[in-house]
Design a protein around this motif. Sequence first.
Motif, mmCIF file in Angstrom:
data_model
loop_
_atom_site.group_PDB
_atom_site.id
_atom_site.type_symbol
_atom_site.label_atom_id
_atom_site.label_comp_id
_atom_site.label_asym_id
_atom_site.label_seq_id
_atom_site.Cartn_x
_atom_site.Cartn_y
_atom_site.Cartn_z
ATOM 1 N N PRO A 185 0.839 -1.196 0.000
ATOM 2 C CA PRO A 185 0.000 0.000 0.000
ATOM 3 C C PRO A 185 0.879 1.253 0.000
ATOM 4 C CG PRO A 185 -0.866 -1.597 1.552
ATOM 5 C CD PRO A 185 0.464 -2.133 1.085
ATOM 6 N N ALA A 186 0.667 2.127 -0.972
ATOM 7 C CA ALA A 186 1.532 3.306 -1.107
ATOM 8 C C ALA A 186 1.523 4.156 0.159
ATOM 9 C CB ALA A 186 1.095 4.133 -2.310
ATOM 10 N N SER A 187 0.408 4.161 0.859
ATOM 11 C CA SER A 187 0.306 4.983 2.070
ATOM 12 C C SER A 187 1.291 4.526 3.140
ATOM 13 C CB SER A 187 -1.116 4.940 2.620
ATOM 14 O OG SER A 187 -1.517 3.610 2.902
ATOM 15 N N ILE A 189 4.292 3.755 2.656
ATOM 16 C CA ILE A 189 5.564 4.402 2.326
ATOM 17 C C ILE A 189 5.474 5.907 2.517
ATOM 18 C CG2 ILE A 189 7.286 4.737 0.513
ATOM 19 C CD1 ILE A 189 6.292 2.112 -0.748
ATOM 20 N N THR A 190 4.419 6.508 1.969
ATOM 21 C CA THR A 190 4.313 7.967 2.000
ATOM 22 C C THR A 190 4.101 8.503 3.414
ATOM 23 O OG1 THR A 190 1.935 7.826 1.510
ATOM 24 C CG2 THR A 190 3.432 8.047 -0.354
ATOM 25 N N GLU A 191 3.337 7.782 4.243
ATOM 26 C CA GLU A 191 3.138 8.228 5.619
ATOM 27 C C GLU A 191 4.434 8.161 6.409
ATOM 28 O OE1 GLU A 191 0.075 5.743 7.131
ATOM 29 O OE2 GLU A 191 -1.492 6.587 5.844
ATOM 30 N N ASN A 192 5.266 7.190 6.080
ATOM 31 C CA ASN A 192 6.534 7.012 6.768
ATOM 32 C C ASN A 192 7.565 8.063 6.351
ATOM 33 O OD1 ASN A 192 8.348 3.905 7.494
ATOM 34 N ND2 ASN A 192 8.118 5.755 8.653
ATOM 35 N N MET A 193 7.531 8.439 5.046
ATOM 36 C CA MET A 193 8.575 9.293 4.500
ATOM 37 C C MET A 193 8.133 10.726 4.245
ATOM 38 S SD MET A 193 10.453 6.657 1.878
ATOM 39 C CE MET A 193 11.767 7.857 1.638
ATOM 40 N N GLY A 194 6.812 10.960 4.190
ATOM 41 C CA GLY A 194 6.324 12.303 3.931
ATOM 42 C C GLY A 194 6.589 12.780 2.516
ATOM 43 N N VAL A 195 6.673 11.838 1.572
ATOM 44 C CA VAL A 195 6.959 12.157 0.173
ATOM 45 C C VAL A 195 5.896 11.486 -0.692
ATOM 46 C CG1 VAL A 195 8.635 11.958 -1.707
ATOM 47 C CG2 VAL A 195 9.434 12.258 0.641
ATOM 48 N N PRO A 196 5.290 12.197 -1.655
ATOM 49 C CA PRO A 196 4.300 11.572 -2.539
ATOM 50 C C PRO A 196 4.907 10.394 -3.289
ATOM 51 C CG PRO A 196 4.281 13.959 -2.793
ATOM 52 C CD PRO A 196 5.481 13.628 -1.962
ATOM 53 N N ILE A 197 4.092 9.381 -3.537
ATOM 54 C CA ILE A 197 4.607 8.176 -4.181
ATOM 55 C C ILE A 197 5.129 8.472 -5.586
ATOM 56 C CG2 ILE A 197 2.418 7.412 -5.188
ATOM 57 C CD1 ILE A 197 5.086 5.197 -3.452
ATOM 58 N N GLU A 198 4.559 9.479 -6.252
ATOM 59 C CA GLU A 198 5.009 9.828 -7.600
ATOM 60 C C GLU A 198 6.481 10.227 -7.615
ATOM 61 O OE1 GLU A 198 0.686 10.096 -7.323
ATOM 62 O OE2 GLU A 198 2.309 10.989 -6.149
ATOM 63 N N ARG A 199 6.945 10.832 -6.546
ATOM 64 C CA ARG A 199 8.331 11.276 -6.479
ATOM 65 C C ARG A 199 9.286 10.158 -6.091
ATOM 66 N NH1 ARG A 199 8.321 16.430 -2.685
ATOM 67 N NH2 ARG A 199 10.566 15.991 -2.816
ATOM 68 N N LEU A 200 8.732 9.003 -5.746
ATOM 69 C CA LEU A 200 9.576 7.883 -5.326
ATOM 70 C C LEU A 200 9.691 6.795 -6.393
ATOM 71 C CD1 LEU A 200 8.308 7.504 -1.645
ATOM 72 C CD2 LEU A 200 10.430 8.586 -2.418
ATOM 73 N N LEU A 201 9.000 6.978 -7.510
ATOM 74 C CA LEU A 201 9.073 5.983 -8.570
ATOM 75 C C LEU A 201 10.505 5.857 -9.088
ATOM 76 C CD1 LEU A 201 5.828 6.820 -10.602
ATOM 77 C CD2 LEU A 201 6.184 4.972 -8.948
ATOM 78 N N GLY A 202 10.988 4.647 -9.155
ATOM 79 C CA GLY A 202 12.356 4.384 -9.604
ATOM 80 C C GLY A 202 13.405 4.572 -8.530
ATOM 81 N N LYS A 203 13.007 5.036 -7.351
ATOM 82 C CA LYS A 203 13.977 5.291 -6.269
ATOM 83 C C LYS A 203 14.281 4.005 -5.495
ATOM 84 C CE LYS A 203 13.965 9.806 -6.924
ATOM 85 N NZ LYS A 203 15.152 10.527 -7.447
ATOM 86 N N ARG A 204 15.471 4.004 -4.921
ATOM 87 C CA ARG A 204 15.890 2.912 -4.039
ATOM 88 C C ARG A 204 15.684 3.362 -2.605
ATOM 89 N NH1 ARG A 204 21.252 2.157 -4.285
ATOM 90 N NH2 ARG A 204 21.406 -0.115 -4.212
#
Length: 234
Positions: A185-187, A189-204
């Motif tokens: 669930p994308a939430s 990740i985003t709730e943990n990091m405070g970054v929209p999932i769109e900005r994390l695509l392709g990230k490690r």
Amino acid sequence: MKLLDRPLRPGDPIAIIEDEEVNRRATGWIVEEADFTPVPVSVIPSSVDELIAEIETRAVAVICDHRLGRGGNVSYYGAEVVAMSNRRKIPAVLLTSYANSDENSSIRRWRSEIPMLLSRGSDSDPERLAQALSLAEDECRGVYTEERKPYRAIVRVQGRRFGPEGVVAECVVTAWQPRTTVDVPASMITENMGVPIERLLGKRLSAEVNIYASTAGELYFQNFKMGPGVPSGW
């Protein structure tokens, strides 16, 4: 009685959280065959905190269905109940007909505190129930099998899509199976990091993952962080 006072033993009261009477009765039979005393909860409170409080006064362990809101005003999932119960040192097991369909979505959020997920039907027998309760009791005492221990691992967000319960991040856990995508669930990740999932695509990223799990459904994820960058020259 507190759990850590003694191990579970025959005759102990086991709460059954199930919103369908036929399944509540079936689970009660399994509990009896496993030499425990079933304590059915026929009216499920609208608040998960109220439910946990009731469990604490009536039972020493829990068996809970996952989808509890059918025909009522329950807005929480059974996976949350099981996770919260285990956190309170009350051994809890998730037994549901939706194990296969929900283990990679709505169950994933709480999987780190669900030692064993049982599928109604194939796992509906006293031996499996006793095994699951034993595993839950061990984890309440801080004892984990190798398949359940978390390790800091690289998680790459390979894609995203819209699922029945919101946005799903398609992730690859390099230390688990580098050619297999796992739904998260994308939430989470985003709730943990405070970054929209769109900005994390392709990230490690990095997260605590039980990388020795045998199936994708058994994987859990905790404490997402930004991972190391790709070394120059790669």
